[in-house]
Design a protein around this motif. Structure first.
Motif, PDB file in Angstrom:
ATOM      1  N   UNK A  99       0.870  -1.168   0.000  1.00  0.00           N
ATOM      2  CA  UNK A  99       0.000   0.000   0.000  1.00  0.00           C
ATOM      3  C   UNK A  99       0.912   1.224   0.000  1.00  0.00           C
ATOM      4  N   UNK A 100       0.744   2.071  -0.987  1.00  0.00           N
ATOM      5  CA  UNK A 100       1.589   3.269  -1.083  1.00  0.00           C
ATOM      6  C   UNK A 100       0.742   4.482  -0.728  1.00  0.00           C
ATOM      7  N   UNK A 101       1.238   5.290   0.209  1.00  0.00           N
ATOM      8  CA  UNK A 101       0.483   6.460   0.655  1.00  0.00           C
ATOM      9  C   UNK A 101       1.335   7.706   0.468  1.00  0.00           C
ATOM     10  N   UNK A 102       0.791   8.659  -0.280  1.00  0.00           N
ATOM     11  CA  UNK A 102       1.462   9.943  -0.514  1.00  0.00           C
ATOM     12  C   UNK A 102       1.148  10.848   0.669  1.00  0.00           C
ATOM     13  N   UNK A 103       2.166  11.187   1.463  1.00  0.00           N
ATOM     14  CA  UNK A 103       1.921  11.979   2.672  1.00  0.00           C
ATOM     15  C   UNK A 103       1.430  13.392   2.352  1.00  0.00           C
ATOM     16  N   UNK A 104       1.663  13.853   1.128  1.00  0.00           N
ATOM     17  CA  UNK A 104       1.216  15.202   0.764  1.00  0.00           C
ATOM     18  C   UNK A 104      -0.306  15.302   0.651  1.00  0.00           C
ATOM     19  N   UNK A 105      -1.001  14.159   0.700  1.00  0.00           N
ATOM     20  CA  UNK A 105      -2.468  14.193   0.622  1.00  0.00           C
ATOM     21  C   UNK A 105      -3.087  14.402   1.997  1.00  0.00           C
TER      22      UNK A 105
END
Length: 85
Positions: free
Chosen positions: A36-42
């Motif tokens: 699971x890849x999560x973009x912290x900028x979101x």
């Protein structure tokens, strides 16, 4: 046995994140896990939590490594997890 979930916290234009993802994709050939890849900028909360630490690798809710991600550390974490089942 349930599959482990590896979460990769990342952001765009992050060369360390790109390297980490490459290592993780290689590890997926050895270990059976969900990525699971999560973009912290979101998320302001994630940006605040992980801003200078990324990339961050978490396996089943446990933070394993951040910054410089290496094959051995993640592989050892999966090895430990497989022993605990």
């Amino acid at each position: 046995m349930n599959k482990s979930t590896l979460v990769l916290y990342t952001r765009s234009r992050c060369s360390l994140c790109d390297k980490a993802k490459k290592i993780i994709l290689e590890l997926q050939e050895e270990w059976d896990f969900i990525l699971e890849e999560i973009d912290i900028d979101t998320s302001d909360e994630l940006t605040e939590k992980y801003g200078i630490m990324i990339p961050v690798v978490e396996i089943d809710g446990e933070e394993i490594q951040f910054g410089q991600i290496d094959h051995l550390t993640i592989s050892e974490a999966f090895s430990e997890k497989s022993k605990s089942f």
